[in-house]
Scaffold this active site. Sequence first.
Site, PDB file in Angstrom:
ATOM      1  N   TYR A  49       0.825  -1.210   0.000  1.00  0.00           N
ATOM      2  CA  TYR A  49       0.000   0.000   0.000  1.00  0.00           C
ATOM      3  C   TYR A  49       0.862   1.264   0.000  1.00  0.00           C
ATOM      4  O   TYR A  49       0.396   2.329  -0.399  1.00  0.00           O
ATOM      5  CB  TYR A  49      -0.941   0.020   1.215  1.00  0.00           C
ATOM      6  CG  TYR A  49      -1.951  -1.113   1.261  1.00  0.00           C
ATOM      7  CD1 TYR A  49      -2.072  -2.017   0.211  1.00  0.00           C
ATOM      8  CD2 TYR A  49      -2.783  -1.289   2.349  1.00  0.00           C
ATOM      9  CE1 TYR A  49      -2.987  -3.052   0.251  1.00  0.00           C
ATOM     10  CE2 TYR A  49      -3.714  -2.320   2.398  1.00  0.00           C
ATOM     11  CZ  TYR A  49      -3.803  -3.201   1.351  1.00  0.00           C
ATOM     12  OH  TYR A  49      -4.720  -4.230   1.399  1.00  0.00           O
ATOM     13  N   LYS A  82       3.995 -15.348   2.712  1.00  0.00           N
ATOM     14  CA  LYS A  82       3.886 -16.105   1.460  1.00  0.00           C
ATOM     15  C   LYS A  82       5.329 -16.383   1.021  1.00  0.00           C
ATOM     16  O   LYS A  82       5.781 -15.962  -0.048  1.00  0.00           O
ATOM     17  CB  LYS A  82       3.103 -15.261   0.432  1.00  0.00           C
ATOM     18  CG  LYS A  82       2.799 -15.961  -0.871  1.00  0.00           C
ATOM     19  CD  LYS A  82       1.749 -17.040  -0.756  1.00  0.00           C
ATOM     20  CE  LYS A  82       1.545 -17.732  -2.090  1.00  0.00           C
ATOM     21  NZ  LYS A  82       0.819 -18.998  -1.993  1.00  0.00           N
ATOM     22  N   ASP A  91      -2.389 -18.233   2.157  1.00  0.00           N
ATOM     23  CA  ASP A  91      -3.529 -18.937   1.542  1.00  0.00           C
ATOM     24  C   ASP A  91      -4.050 -20.031   2.475  1.00  0.00           C
ATOM     25  O   ASP A  91      -5.258 -20.210   2.640  1.00  0.00           O
ATOM     26  CB  ASP A  91      -3.166 -19.500   0.153  1.00  0.00           C
ATOM     27  CG  ASP A  91      -1.746 -20.018   0.058  1.00  0.00           C
ATOM     28  OD1 ASP A  91      -0.972 -19.817   1.022  1.00  0.00           O
ATOM     29  OD2 ASP A  91      -1.390 -20.631  -0.955  1.00  0.00           O
ATOM     30  N   ASP A 131      -5.008  -6.967   6.194  1.00  0.00           N
ATOM     31  CA  ASP A 131      -6.220  -6.271   5.779  1.00  0.00           C
ATOM     32  C   ASP A 131      -7.273  -7.294   5.350  1.00  0.00           C
ATOM     33  O   ASP A 131      -8.430  -7.267   5.773  1.00  0.00           O
ATOM     34  CB  ASP A 131      -5.853  -5.346   4.603  1.00  0.00           C
ATOM     35  CG  ASP A 131      -6.943  -4.345   4.291  1.00  0.00           C
ATOM     36  OD1 ASP A 131      -7.900  -4.250   5.073  1.00  0.00           O
ATOM     37  OD2 ASP A 131      -6.831  -3.665   3.253  1.00  0.00           O
ATOM     38  N   ASP A 166     -10.834  -8.947   7.586  1.00  0.00           N
ATOM     39  CA  ASP A 166     -12.215  -8.893   7.077  1.00  0.00           C
ATOM     40  C   ASP A 166     -12.807 -10.295   7.050  1.00  0.00           C
ATOM     41  O   ASP A 166     -13.967 -10.511   7.401  1.00  0.00           O
ATOM     42  CB  ASP A 166     -12.263  -8.295   5.656  1.00  0.00           C
ATOM     43  CG  ASP A 166     -12.550  -6.795   5.675  1.00  0.00           C
ATOM     44  OD1 ASP A 166     -12.194  -6.145   6.677  1.00  0.00           O
ATOM     45  OD2 ASP A 166     -13.117  -6.279   4.695  1.00  0.00           O
TER      46      ASP A 166
END
Length: 352
Positions: A141, A186, A219, A243, A247
């Site tokens: 970001y 990852k 994942d 982020d 959620d």
Amino acid sequence: MKATIAVLPGDGIGPEVTAEGVRVLRAVGTKFGHGFELREALIGGCAIDRTGSALPAETSALCRAADAILLGAVGGPKWDDPNAAVRPEQGLFAIRRELGLYANLRPVTTHPKLMAASTLRPEVLAGVDMLVVRELTGGLYFGEKKRTADRASDLCEYTVEEIRRVVRRAAGFARLRRKKLTSVDKANALETSRLWRHTTREIVHKEFPDLTLEHVLVDACAMYLMRKPSSFDVIVTENMFGDILTDEASVLAGSMGLLPSASLGDGKRGLYEPIHGSAPDIAGRGIANPYATILSVAMLLRHSLGLAREAAAVEKAVDAAIARGILPADVAPAGTPSASTVAAGQAVLDAL
Ligand code: NAD
């Protein structure tokens, strides 16, 4: 104690839910004998309309001088043009960066009364009690952005120090809880993740040998959050993974309207806000769930003001309000009457 708290209601349902947070803060001040000075300022879309800036200098100065900041939400369709030079979320990014708030804490628990509000089965939800610590000022970001007519890129970059400070913060919380830290990355695909994993292992082995550390690929973590969420204690991860995963984790609690957050730096000052956005689809109707904001007030009391007893009292009061069945529309069972924003806030005050 005396404390100055900056209140930034923002846009959409922001003002509606912060009003309830403010009522609870005032009640805590009265009940426990603290002098809280609450000072309101503009941020986001409403600030753009009034001043042309998403974070006016006055707001920035107030936040720097305050002991803590309570924020509602920013944004909405009125300011949605992705090509606009000034956008509401710039205000949020700027205040986080200016105050050096790099660790975003998002606790997720389930309430027996709300099991039905989740799409998952009660036996999967039983015993869920996790804290996700998301890195907030680095990664994709904030990396360099490039765009040509037929190509675009976002740079993902992390320094060792940026990883160390957030991992230390997360490990410190794990030490006070069930002593398990899950680092999410990852590392099979990303160089930043390999640095993340190496640095995390080093810090935890050297400084937190009493913790159990596990590394999970993002994942797989997304899948485990739905399959065995109660196995997590503290999760630490980089900005974008955090982020998305938080959620996803909000589904466990039943609604985003229930989940608070704290953004912390090295000092005591922090910014506290619900994890949800400005919910323009329900703004102005008095039906938004204020519990996430009120639970953010509890985090403010605990982390910035050191008032653990008062924080626990607010959390207990929210628990009691939910147990009494005072449920806003986002979590009320279909076909049953739901509580308004003000009624839910009042139920917390009554329990306090
Ligand atoms: P959102 O979180 O605002 O809403 C998603 C859904 O959840 C909506 O259906 C909404 O009605 C519901 N919801 C959210 N909070 C609720 C509450 N307290 N009570 C009841 N229902 C609630 O996300 P979105 O729709 O993707 O974004 C709307 C705007 O908010 C956008 O402009 C976005 O940029 C902004 N946003 C701001 C923040 C922030 O200020 N930190 C975070 C996310 C999104």
